[in-house]
Design a protein around this motif. Structure first.
Motif, PDB file in Angstrom:
ATOM      1  N   LEU A 795      -8.315   2.983  -6.379  1.00  0.00           N
ATOM      2  CA  LEU A 795      -7.336   2.119  -5.722  1.00  0.00           C
ATOM      3  C   LEU A 795      -5.916   2.503  -6.118  1.00  0.00           C
ATOM      4  O   LEU A 795      -5.010   2.547  -5.282  1.00  0.00           O
ATOM      5  CB  LEU A 795      -7.591   0.652  -6.096  1.00  0.00           C
ATOM      6  N   LEU A 799      -3.042   3.577  -3.499  1.00  0.00           N
ATOM      7  CA  LEU A 799      -1.905   2.701  -3.242  1.00  0.00           C
ATOM      8  C   LEU A 799      -0.619   3.158  -3.916  1.00  0.00           C
ATOM      9  O   LEU A 799       0.461   2.733  -3.525  1.00  0.00           O
ATOM     10  CB  LEU A 799      -2.239   1.273  -3.703  1.00  0.00           C
ATOM     11  N   SER A 811      -1.147   0.343   3.464  1.00  0.00           N
ATOM     12  CA  SER A 811      -1.070  -1.080   3.124  1.00  0.00           C
ATOM     13  C   SER A 811      -2.417  -1.553   2.595  1.00  0.00           C
ATOM     14  O   SER A 811      -3.473  -1.107   3.074  1.00  0.00           O
ATOM     15  CB  SER A 811      -0.696  -1.886   4.363  1.00  0.00           C
ATOM     16  N   PRO A 812      -2.438  -2.468   1.616  1.00  0.00           N
ATOM     17  CA  PRO A 812      -3.714  -2.995   1.132  1.00  0.00           C
ATOM     18  C   PRO A 812      -4.594  -3.590   2.219  1.00  0.00           C
ATOM     19  O   PRO A 812      -5.815  -3.578   2.100  1.00  0.00           O
ATOM     20  CB  PRO A 812      -3.274  -4.065   0.117  1.00  0.00           C
ATOM     21  N   LYS A 813      -3.974  -4.093   3.304  1.00  0.00           N
ATOM     22  CA  LYS A 813      -4.805  -4.676   4.359  1.00  0.00           C
ATOM     23  C   LYS A 813      -5.564  -3.606   5.150  1.00  0.00           C
ATOM     24  O   LYS A 813      -6.468  -3.935   5.922  1.00  0.00           O
ATOM     25  CB  LYS A 813      -3.968  -5.540   5.298  1.00  0.00           C
ATOM     26  N   LEU A 815      -7.219  -1.383   3.547  1.00  0.00           N
ATOM     27  CA  LEU A 815      -8.303  -1.063   2.616  1.00  0.00           C
ATOM     28  C   LEU A 815      -9.321  -2.178   2.614  1.00  0.00           C
ATOM     29  O   LEU A 815      -8.997  -3.351   2.831  1.00  0.00           O
ATOM     30  CB  LEU A 815      -7.746  -0.918   1.197  1.00  0.00           C
ATOM     31  N   ILE A 832      -8.201  -6.650  -9.724  1.00  0.00           N
ATOM     32  CA  ILE A 832      -7.032  -6.192  -8.971  1.00  0.00           C
ATOM     33  C   ILE A 832      -5.945  -7.249  -8.845  1.00  0.00           C
ATOM     34  O   ILE A 832      -4.816  -6.925  -8.498  1.00  0.00           O
ATOM     35  CB  ILE A 832      -7.438  -5.677  -7.568  1.00  0.00           C
ATOM     36  N   LEU A 839      -1.816  -2.915 -10.273  1.00  0.00           N
ATOM     37  CA  LEU A 839      -2.272  -3.402  -8.970  1.00  0.00           C
ATOM     38  C   LEU A 839      -1.803  -4.828  -8.713  1.00  0.00           C
ATOM     39  O   LEU A 839      -1.380  -5.164  -7.603  1.00  0.00           O
ATOM     40  CB  LEU A 839      -3.801  -3.326  -8.886  1.00  0.00           C
ATOM     41  N   ILE A 845      -0.957  -7.177  -2.497  1.00  0.00           N
ATOM     42  CA  ILE A 845      -2.299  -6.820  -2.952  1.00  0.00           C
ATOM     43  C   ILE A 845      -3.340  -7.849  -2.506  1.00  0.00           C
ATOM     44  O   ILE A 845      -4.514  -7.509  -2.324  1.00  0.00           O
ATOM     45  CB  ILE A 845      -2.322  -6.661  -4.501  1.00  0.00           C
ATOM     46  N   LEU A 848      -5.697  -7.180   0.453  1.00  0.00           N
ATOM     47  CA  LEU A 848      -6.838  -6.273   0.336  1.00  0.00           C
ATOM     48  C   LEU A 848      -8.111  -7.115   0.312  1.00  0.00           C
ATOM     49  O   LEU A 848      -8.322  -7.936  -0.581  1.00  0.00           O
ATOM     50  CB  LEU A 848      -6.718  -5.452  -0.954  1.00  0.00           C
TER      51      LEU A 848
END
Length: 982
Positions: A795, A799, A811-813, A815, A832, A839, A845, A848
């Motif tokens: 991760l 990121l 972007s975390p979204k 993932l 996370i 993170l 975050i 995610l």
């Protein structure tokens, strides 16, 4: 009271009680006020004759549903608490009869696995094996620091008065990281005599660059002149852990949940106060929704060891003749197991507080409701009793109605009797319940299917081949992209023509092939081309139903679309874009349910499958709904899908209904189906969706030669989601190699040159980790901290390496992280958002998504990471039997690996996963393509591995932290707990 039997009056009484609850007046207690509601509202809403109020009240009183004191009528019950019937804890098998044994012989003594294990690791004939790192029960466990040598001393001591010979020591289930050394280099060819009192040192050494747990089994073989050969075993593990490992480790020792023995006690129900009248209900109630309570003797049947005709009838193949009886029995079995499973969430010695805004409500903290463990929605109820009265022969249960559920708290409305005596820090026991309405509407649906003769829809055998389109009519698609996709265009045209009627039409949509887009286009074309059409569009979940609504609003007139939400749904959770189409009155701030006359003006009504039962209750004119579309049909139980059909759609009949309705089902039978509780229900087909049953057992929908019959089914073939490498294994394993890569290369190839790939151009990484199966407290869910450490490392690389080599910021979204166990999901979220500083400080975050496989079905992510969790083979037979986790569950495997668009990272133990046929193929594929890294890939099984497997079969766990099962009782308990967690 002539004209109505007691049972009929009882049924009307139950309907009246439900009517009061539906209209927010369950707490009404005045006899005259109830009489007025009954005569002026309830009786007038029913076209059929009903008993008078006095006879109804008499019947309710006789059946224990109400108590009457003067002018006061209190709904509730006085009843005995019945024992539950857990279908996973069946009776013990009967002992074989004595006369079945050989004459003159005794049955062999039964040895428990714990005893066998104790014999395997125990000292013998004065010889013992010990270490400074002993953990008990034959386990030796020593810590390792990455890249630094570590060792554990293992001493063999002869404490007897006679000499003994160490013949050899054999290392089973070898790990490259662990080696064994001794000064004399003992082998069978070079044994070592040990004199009385002598000791001999064998050293286990480990050096590794990988985090994880590396277990081996060692057998020490001895011989003694008087006693002959014997063996002593040890389970040795080297453990390399990080700080994050230790922080995420078990918070408390694992203690299996023990269901409390419940004695029969007298229970007095004290009704509470339901939420204010918060819905405007004008929709007619023409078809009653009965209680459909299960037969009380069914619990005894389940607990009985004798085969009962009631259950043996389940073995009969499903036919229209036994459709209602079989499904209603299966639904009863599901409810019985739900009664068992809900008990896990009961609480003891908890306190409540008065709501700061409304002093008439009490606030209760309920951990887990955010994840529906248990499910608690507005309008539901639970019971509380005083903790100090626990164990008394008679208890008062106070019924509390849920006025609001927020995060981990619920606001409850109780009777004045409880509120008057309530003080802070007072302790209560809480008993949860579940909403029976979903079960009841399914019972009624299969009953209506029989009454309305849906044989030709549910068990189709033919098509009339008649089209609804004028000759030569050409479709002009709203989504022009579909015109270039032969399969999608064909499916839309076949649906619009209605050529399959009375048989349903199926859109078989493998991952990423656009089945929802196809279904939405078909609905738009039906509305445009079939002028008299009215469509009901459904899906099992709110999210899938919302998606249908969002797509339909792009081209259809919004005034022709109506999205009906259940009254329990929090309107704040509805997507903003579809709120104008929903059944919400902003002025009154409540859900509304218009009457039939108004609903009939809409061309498309969208609901979940179960909420469609309200339309069946209203009894729309026959033929009003010309089409019913069910998206994600494979995720629903068949009775759940029938809710949207029975009493709503009329089957085509040339003589009586030439323009009969069309049922369209979309889904993928190769992906996850419905989640069930009852093992008997699973065994006898309740978990098979209507779509899957038709495709498995009906000749119209089966593949002939090389294709399906396009008159009844279209299989979509073009995948618009994934890179070809991500698609290859599921394509070959589940879809006959027919799927074609059609994804946008700018997205699907965006990680082909990522510097972390073991092989450039191949966007899959399988990272082998030998971790540990861990559990904590009383949760049965497994977690694996070594895999989490590896996931976190990836991760960070994903990121924190933003914008390199021309890639846009990830972007975390974009993932997603999938794990098969809720506890692993919980631990990953902790890592996370609360443990890893790098993170947790990322601003977005929390976007995610981390979830179980079921939460990702129908979704996709640019980058997907999977933690497979399991590192111990001990539970694999149970996994295979009950389809738990990833192993031996092809549908869960298929869903997990088909969510990624551009990059897939899998973290797991190759030794465990390679034992599963589908994971084994995937592993070998990764190795062949150069996508494997991490711990050494396991070689082919050897003779020693066979011996290791034999020990594992005896539950001589080689995993020090693994929970060992003592007998089959524990197997059933783990299975029960796993399903409760999911």
């Amino acid at each position: 009271m002539p004209g109505f039997s007691f049972r009929e009056r009882q049924a009307w009484g139950e309907q009246f009680a439900q009517f009061l609850a539906d209209t927010g007046r369950a707490a009404l207690s005045s006899r005259e006020a109830l009489r007025a509601v009954y005569n002026q509202e309830f009786r007038s809403s029913n076209d059929t004759k009903t008993p008078n109020f006095s006879s109804l009240l008499f019947t309710l009183r006789r059946s224990g549903r109400v108590t009457v004191a003067g002018d006061l009528v209190r709904f509730g019950e006085v009843k005995k608490k019945m024992k539950v019937a857990n279908q996973y804890w069946g009776p013990k098998p009967e002992e074989p009869p004595v006369d079945s044994q050989e004459p003159g012989t005794d049955p062999p003594p039964r040895r428990g696995r714990a005893k066998i294990r104790a014999e395997f690791v125990g000292g013998k004939h004065g010889v013992k094996v010990f270490s400074d790192h002993d953990q008990g029960n034959g386990h030796i466990r020593f810590p390792v620091t990455l890249s630094e040598p570590a060792a554990a001393s293992i001493w063999v001591q002869n404490s007897s008065t006679e000499a003994v010979t160490l013949v050899e020591y054999r290392v089973l289930s070898r790990q490259p990281e662990i080696t064994f050394h001794d000064a004399s280099k003992v082998t069978r060819e070079q044994p070592l005599p040990l004199q009385p009192g002598a000791s001999y040192l064998v050293e286990a050494q480990c050096r590794t660059q990988q985090y994880g747990c590396f277990p081996v089994t060692v057998q020490f073989h001895f011989t003694k002149e008087r006693d002959g050969p014997f063996t002593i075993g040890r389970f040795v593990s080297a453990v390399a852990s990080s700080t994050l490992d230790e922080e995420l480790g078990p918070s408390a020792p694992y203690r299996p949940y023990q269901a409390k023995l419940r004695k029969s006690v007298m229970v007095i129900m004290e009704d509470g106060v339901p939420p204010d009248n918060s819905l405007h209900y004008e929709l007619e109630k023409k078809i009653p929704l009965r209680s459909y309570n299960y037969p009380q003797d069914l619990k005894d049947v389940i607990r009985s060891s004798a085969k009962h005709s009631k259950l043996s009838s389940l073995a009969a193949p499903l036919q229209f003749e036994n459709y209602r009886q079989k499904f209603q029995l299966l639904l009863h079995l599901e409810e019985l197991q739900m009664e068992v499973d809900i008990r896990r969430y009961d609480l003891e010695d908890v306190t409540m507080a008065r709501d700061t805004r409304n002093k008439k409500l009490l606030v209760l903290k309920v951990p887990g409701i955010a994840e529906n463990r248990p499910s608690v929605l507005r309008g539901d109820h639970l019971f509380v009793s005083h903790s100090e009265e626990r164990g008394c022969p008679q208890l008062v249960y106070y019924k509390g109605y849920v006025h609001a559920a927020e995060l981990d708290t619920v606001k409850l409305g109780f009777s004045n009797k409880l509120l008057a005596g309530f003080v802070d820090n007072q302790k209560f026991d809480v008993t949860f319940t579940f909403n029976r309405i979903p079960l009841r509407v399914q019972h009624r649906a299969v009953e209506l299917a029989e009454k309305t003769n849906l044989r030709d829809i549910l068990f189709p055998a033919l098509s009339y081949g008649e089209t609804l389109l004028a000759e030569g009519c050409q479709l002009s698609l709203f989504d022009r992209n579909l015109e270039n996709n032969q399969e999608q265009y064909r499916a839309v045209r076949q649906i619009v023509t209605g050529i399959s009627r009375p048989a349903p039409y199926i859109i078989f949509g493998p991952p990423g092939t656009g089945k929802t887009v196809t279904m939405v286009e078909a609905i738009k074309q039906v509305i445009t081309c079939v002028k008299s059409s009215h469509v009901l569009a459904c899906a099992p979940s709110n999210s899938a139903s919302d998606l249908l609504c969002q797509h339909l609003m792009t081209h259809l007139d919004r005034s022709s679309i109506y999205r009906i939400n259940a009254s329990s749904r929090d309107f704040r959770q509805v997507p903003e874009g579809i709120k104008p189409c929903c059944n919400w009155d902003s002025a009154k701030e409540c859900h509304v349910y218009p009457g039939k006359e108004k609903l009939q003006r809409y061309r498309v009504i969208i609901t979940t499958l179960l909420t469609a039962g309200r339309l069946a209750t209203a009894n729309f004119p026959a033929g009003h709904f010309s089409h019913v579309f069910i998206d994600e049909c494979g995720q629903a139980m068949e009775p759940e899908s029938v809710v949207a059909v029975a009493g709503i759609l009329s089957a085509t009949d040339r003589q009586s209904n030439a323009l009969g309705g069309q049922l369209v089902l979309a889904g993928d039978p190769k992906q996850l189906g419905p989640i069930l509780r009852s093992p008997l229900g699973i065994e006898h087909g309740l978990g098979v969706s209507l779509l899957e049953r038709l495709m498995l057992h009906n000749s119209l929908y089966q593949k002939a030669a090389e294709s399906y019959n396009p008159q009844f089914v279209t299989k979509l073939l073009r995948n618009y989601r994934s890179h070809a490498a991500l698609l290859q294994v599921p394509n070959e394993q589940f879809y006959d190699g027919e799927l074609q890569e059609c994804a946008d290369r700018l997205i699907s190839h965006s990680y082909c040159s990522w510097e972390e790939l073991p092989t450039q151009g191949f966007p899959i990484i399988f990272h082998g980790v030998v971790g540990e199966d861990q559990r904590e407290s009383n949760s049965p869910s497994f977690f694996n901290t070594a895999e989490i450490v590896t996931l976190v490392a990836y991760l960070k690389k994903l990121l924190q390496s933003q914008g390199k080599r021309g890639r846009a910021r990830l972007s975390p979204k974009e993932l997603g992280i999938i794990a098969p166990y809720r506890k692993q999901v919980e631990k990953i979220r902790q890592a996370i958002t609360r443990k890893d500083k790098d993170l947790m400080n990322l601003p977005d975050i929390k976007e995610l998504k981390v979830g179980c496989v079921e939460e990702f079905q129908g979704q996709e992510r640019r980058v997907l990471l999977i933690s497979t969790v399991r590192s111990c083979t001990e539970y694999l037979p149970m996994d295979k039997k009950f389809k738990l986790g990833f192993v031996n569950n092809p549908k869960r495997f298929n869903v997990a690996i088909t969510r990624a668009k551009a990059l897939l990272i899998v973290v797991g133990n190759p030794a465990v996963l390679s034992q599963d046929p589908h994971w084994g193929i995937f592993l070998r594929y990764c190795v062949a393509k150069g996508g494997y890294r991490g711990c050494p890939f396991p070689e082919a099984p050897t003779e020693e591995d066979a011996l290791t497997a034999e020990l594992s079969a005896l539950h001589l766990s080689m995993h020090p932290a693994g929970t060992r099962l003592e007998d089959s009782h524990d197997h059933r308990q783990v299975e029960t707990e796993w399903r409760q967690e999911h």
